[in-house]
Structures are given as C-alpha cells and as structure tokens.
Design a protein around this motif. Structure first.
Motif, PDB file in Angstrom:
ATOM      1  N   THR A  21       0.826  -1.204   0.000  1.00 20.02           N
ATOM      2  CA  THR A  21       0.000   0.000   0.000  1.00 20.02           C
ATOM      3  C   THR A  21       0.863   1.258   0.000  1.00 20.02           C
ATOM      4  O   THR A  21       0.599   2.200  -0.751  1.00 20.02           O
ATOM      5  N   ALA A  22       1.907   1.273   0.791  1.00 23.41           N
ATOM      6  CA  ALA A  22       2.824   2.428   0.818  1.00 23.41           C
ATOM      7  C   ALA A  22       3.536   2.586  -0.518  1.00 23.41           C
ATOM      8  O   ALA A  22       3.670   3.707  -1.035  1.00 23.41           O
ATOM      9  N   ALA A  23       3.989   1.490  -1.091  1.00 28.49           N
ATOM     10  CA  ALA A  23       4.684   1.551  -2.380  1.00 28.49           C
ATOM     11  C   ALA A  23       3.755   2.080  -3.469  1.00 28.49           C
ATOM     12  O   ALA A  23       4.159   2.920  -4.288  1.00 28.49           O
ATOM     13  N   LEU A  24       2.518   1.623  -3.473  1.00 33.51           N
ATOM     14  CA  LEU A  24       1.578   2.070  -4.492  1.00 33.51           C
ATOM     15  C   LEU A  24       1.152   3.514  -4.273  1.00 33.51           C
ATOM     16  O   LEU A  24       0.874   4.239  -5.232  1.00 33.51           O
ATOM     17  N   GLY A  25       1.117   3.945  -3.028  1.00 31.71           N
ATOM     18  CA  GLY A  25       0.863   5.356  -2.748  1.00 31.71           C
ATOM     19  C   GLY A  25       1.949   6.231  -3.355  1.00 31.71           C
ATOM     20  O   GLY A  25       1.669   7.292  -3.933  1.00 31.71           O
ATOM     21  N   LEU A  26       3.188   5.784  -3.249  1.00 35.06           N
ATOM     22  CA  LEU A  26       4.299   6.519  -3.854  1.00 35.06           C
ATOM     23  C   LEU A  26       4.186   6.497  -5.375  1.00 35.06           C
ATOM     24  O   LEU A  26       4.459   7.504  -6.046  1.00 35.06           O
ATOM     25  N   ALA A  27       3.736   5.372  -5.939  1.00 32.90           N
ATOM     26  CA  ALA A  27       3.538   5.286  -7.394  1.00 32.90           C
ATOM     27  C   ALA A  27       2.512   6.320  -7.848  1.00 32.90           C
ATOM     28  O   ALA A  27       2.713   7.011  -8.857  1.00 32.90           O
ATOM     29  N   LEU A  28       1.422   6.440  -7.110  1.00 32.00           N
ATOM     30  CA  LEU A  28       0.392   7.426  -7.452  1.00 32.00           C
ATOM     31  C   LEU A  28       0.932   8.845  -7.364  1.00 32.00           C
ATOM     32  O   LEU A  28       0.678   9.678  -8.233  1.00 32.00           O
ATOM     33  N   ARG A  29       1.671   9.123  -6.315  1.00 32.54           N
ATOM     34  CA  ARG A  29       2.261  10.450  -6.149  1.00 32.54           C
ATOM     35  C   ARG A  29       3.198  10.769  -7.310  1.00 32.54           C
ATOM     36  O   ARG A  29       3.158  11.860  -7.876  1.00 32.54           O
ATOM     37  N   ALA A  30       4.058   9.821  -7.658  1.00 35.94           N
ATOM     38  CA  ALA A  30       5.019  10.037  -8.738  1.00 35.94           C
ATOM     39  C   ALA A  30       4.299  10.239 -10.076  1.00 35.94           C
ATOM     40  O   ALA A  30       4.610  11.172 -10.827  1.00 35.94           O
ATOM     41  N   ALA A  31       3.324   9.383 -10.372  1.00 39.38           N
ATOM     42  CA  ALA A  31       2.578   9.511 -11.628  1.00 39.38           C
ATOM     43  C   ALA A  31       1.830  10.840 -11.671  1.00 39.38           C
ATOM     44  O   ALA A  31       1.741  11.471 -12.729  1.00 39.38           O
ATOM     45  N   GLY A  32       1.324  11.272 -10.542  1.00 36.89           N
ATOM     46  CA  GLY A  32       0.625  12.544 -10.456  1.00 36.89           C
ATOM     47  C   GLY A  32       1.519  13.736 -10.747  1.00 36.89           C
ATOM     48  O   GLY A  32       1.042  14.821 -11.082  1.00 36.89           O
ATOM     49  N   ARG A  33       2.816  13.545 -10.634  1.00 37.54           N
ATOM     50  CA  ARG A  33       3.793  14.592 -10.947  1.00 37.54           C
ATOM     51  C   ARG A  33       4.460  14.359 -12.303  1.00 37.54           C
ATOM     52  O   ARG A  33       5.486  14.943 -12.603  1.00 37.54           O
ATOM     53  N   GLY A  34       3.874  13.479 -13.095  1.00 38.17           N
ATOM     54  CA  GLY A  34       4.382  13.264 -14.442  1.00 38.17           C
ATOM     55  C   GLY A  34       5.562  12.321 -14.551  1.00 38.17           C
ATOM     56  O   GLY A  34       6.190  12.219 -15.604  1.00 38.17           O
ATOM     57  N   LYS A  35       5.857  11.602 -13.482  1.00 37.20           N
ATOM     58  CA  LYS A  35       6.970  10.653 -13.514  1.00 37.20           C
ATOM     59  C   LYS A  35       6.499   9.316 -14.089  1.00 37.20           C
ATOM     60  O   LYS A  35       5.324   8.981 -14.042  1.00 37.20           O
ATOM     61  N   GLN A  36       7.453   8.577 -14.621  1.00 29.86           N
ATOM     62  CA  GLN A  36       7.178   7.260 -15.190  1.00 29.86           C
ATOM     63  C   GLN A  36       7.469   6.193 -14.137  1.00 29.86           C
ATOM     64  O   GLN A  36       8.560   6.177 -13.554  1.00 29.86           O
ATOM     65  N   VAL A  37       6.514   5.310 -13.916  1.00 28.01           N
ATOM     66  CA  VAL A  37       6.599   4.301 -12.866  1.00 28.01           C
ATOM     67  C   VAL A  37       6.489   2.912 -13.494  1.00 28.01           C
ATOM     68  O   VAL A  37       5.659   2.680 -14.373  1.00 28.01           O
ATOM     69  N   PHE A  38       7.329   2.001 -13.026  1.00 28.82           N
ATOM     70  CA  PHE A  38       7.277   0.606 -13.469  1.00 28.82           C
ATOM     71  C   PHE A  38       7.152  -0.259 -12.222  1.00 28.82           C
ATOM     72  O   PHE A  38       7.956  -0.133 -11.293  1.00 28.82           O
ATOM     73  N   ILE A  39       6.153  -1.137 -12.205  1.00 23.56           N
ATOM     74  CA  ILE A  39       5.895  -1.991 -11.041  1.00 23.56           C
ATOM     75  C   ILE A  39       6.016  -3.456 -11.451  1.00 23.56           C
ATOM     76  O   ILE A  39       5.350  -3.899 -12.386  1.00 23.56           O
ATOM     77  N   ALA A  40       6.853  -4.189 -10.732  1.00 18.94           N
ATOM     78  CA  ALA A  40       6.946  -5.641 -10.873  1.00 18.94           C
ATOM     79  C   ALA A  40       6.509  -6.239  -9.540  1.00 18.94           C
ATOM     80  O   ALA A  40       7.007  -5.854  -8.482  1.00 18.94           O
ATOM     81  N   ARG A  41       5.580  -7.186  -9.616  1.00 18.04           N
ATOM     82  CA  ARG A  41       5.000  -7.784  -8.411  1.00 18.04           C
ATOM     83  C   ARG A  41       5.413  -9.241  -8.338  1.00 18.04           C
ATOM     84  O   ARG A  41       5.047 -10.026  -9.194  1.00 18.04           O
ATOM     85  N   PHE A  42       6.158  -9.590  -7.307  1.00 18.98           N
ATOM     86  CA  PHE A  42       6.655 -10.952  -7.115  1.00 18.98           C
ATOM     87  C   PHE A  42       5.749 -11.677  -6.122  1.00 18.98           C
ATOM     88  O   PHE A  42       5.218 -11.069  -5.195  1.00 18.98           O
ATOM     89  N   LEU A  43       5.613 -12.984  -6.293  1.00 14.42           N
ATOM     90  CA  LEU A  43       4.847 -13.841  -5.378  1.00 14.42           C
ATOM     91  C   LEU A  43       3.381 -13.423  -5.287  1.00 14.42           C
ATOM     92  O   LEU A  43       2.734 -13.631  -4.262  1.00 14.42           O
ATOM     93  N   LYS A  44       2.873 -12.810  -6.346  1.00 13.59           N
ATOM     94  CA  LYS A  44       1.493 -12.320  -6.344  1.00 13.59           C
ATOM     95  C   LYS A  44       0.775 -12.851  -7.569  1.00 13.59           C
ATOM     96  O   LYS A  44       1.359 -13.500  -8.427  1.00 13.59           O
ATOM     97  N   THR A  45      -0.507 -12.540  -7.662  1.00 10.91           N
ATOM     98  CA  THR A  45      -1.307 -12.924  -8.813  1.00 10.91           C
ATOM     99  C   THR A  45      -1.910 -11.666  -9.426  1.00 10.91           C
ATOM    100  O   THR A  45      -1.799 -10.584  -8.867  1.00 10.91           O
ATOM    101  N   GLU A  46      -2.573 -11.830 -10.546  1.00  8.99           N
ATOM    102  CA  GLU A  46      -3.267 -10.705 -11.180  1.00  8.99           C
ATOM    103  C   GLU A  46      -4.537 -10.350 -10.415  1.00  8.99           C
ATOM    104  O   GLU A  46      -5.118  -9.298 -10.631  1.00  8.99           O
ATOM    105  N   ASP A  47      -4.980 -11.231  -9.530  1.00 11.78           N
ATOM    106  CA  ASP A  47      -6.235 -11.041  -8.806  1.00 11.78           C
ATOM    107  C   ASP A  47      -6.036 -10.185  -7.563  1.00 11.78           C
ATOM    108  O   ASP A  47      -6.190 -10.641  -6.439  1.00 11.78           O
TER     109      ASP A  47
END
Length: 178
Positions: A21-47
């Motif tokens: 949740t904290a990491a994704l909050g930072l992703a939203l903040r960065a994207a909101g400022r026009g930054k490019q964000v790349f997220i790789a999710r390990f040990l997770k599913t698409e669900d």
C-alpha cells in the motif's frame, strides 16, 4: 532548495500490513507529478484490486503476473525451480525497463520475499541497485531484508503489526487486503 535528480532506495518491510500500500501510494504520487513508474510484483497474482486501476493511470506500467505458483512453503522442488526461473526473469524485465524506457520510479513489490525464498538471487538484486541509472528511485517491499541490503538503503520503513483482524479469524477481504 534545488530539486536534485538522484534516485534513492526505499525498503518497506516488516510483518505488518501496508508495505505494498505504501509503495503504491508513492507510485500514485510520482505519476501525479508526471513521472514514469514501473511496477513488478513478485509472489502475487493478477487477482488484486489495485492491478486493473493502476494500468489505467498514465505513467504507470505494471508487469503482468502471468503465472502463479502458490505459497513458497507449499512449493515442490520442481515448482520452486520453475518459480525461480520465472521471478528471476521478471527481475530482469524490470531492470531492462528501468535502463531502456526512462523510468523514474521502479517498484519491486515483494521482491524481498522472492529473494528470501531463494527464487531470486540476492546478489543480482543488489547488483541492479548498485548499477541502476542515475536518477532511478527504487522501492523494495517484503519481509526480512538482509544486512547488506539495509546498509545500501536510503529509506527503511518497518510495518509493525499492533492489531490485525486475522487474529480474530477474519480472512483476507477483497478490496481491503487484496
């Protein structure tokens, strides 16, 4: 104060809820400022509830989790080998995107768990961090970061459980925990 363009390393760790949740909050903040964000999710599913909506946000790319291997403690040796190859390849794809696509923020969600389970090489992750492009901000999430990784981090935030509904038998709820 001058806006410096150098990237730092964040670790969100611990046994408590809130690392992703904290990491994704930072992703939203960065994207909101026009930054490019790349997220790789390990040990997770698409669900997981956030995945579809993250993919709709300009500036955020989410690497698909095309395979699921279950919990690490339930993996057979054969599944563990397959998962290790898959997650190692995911790490390489994330690194390649960071080097070639002008990414400002790289989030490696639950990469610490993948490393601690022996599915991703710790040394490879550390090498990627040490040789990352200038200006690349990196977030690592998961439990039990090791000492050399902690020493290289600029931010370390530990999520500590004080109370969790799981203690009362409440299972993970759609839209809240996943």
């Amino acid at each position: 104060m001058e806006d410096k363009k150098f990237g730092l390393v964040h670790i969100y760790c611990g046994d408590g809820k809130g690392k992703t949740t904290a990491a994704l909050g930072l992703a939203l903040r960065a994207a909101g400022r026009g930054k490019q964000v790349f997220i790789a999710r390990f040990l997770k599913t698409e669900d997981s509830g956030e995945v579809a909506v993250l993919r709709q946000i300009p500036g955020i790319q989410v690497l698909p989790c095309e395979k699921s291997f279950g919990f690490t403690f339930q993996m057979t040796e054969e599944v563990r080998r397959e998962a290790g190859a898959y997650y190692s390849q995911m790490l390489e794809k994330a690194a390649e995107a960071a080097w070639n696509e002008k990414i400002d923020l790289l989030i490696l969600d639950e990469v610490l768990g993948a490393c601690n389970a022996g599915l991703v090489e710790k040394a490879r992750l550390e090498h990627i961090l040490k040789t990352r492009p200038f200006g690349l901000e990196v977030v690592l999430t998961g439990r039990n970061p090791w000492e050399s990784l902690l020493e290289s981090a600029d931010y370390i935030t530990e999520m500590k459980p004080v109370r969790h509904p799981y203690e009362k038998g409440v299972m993970a709820r759609e839209g809240i925990e996943y």
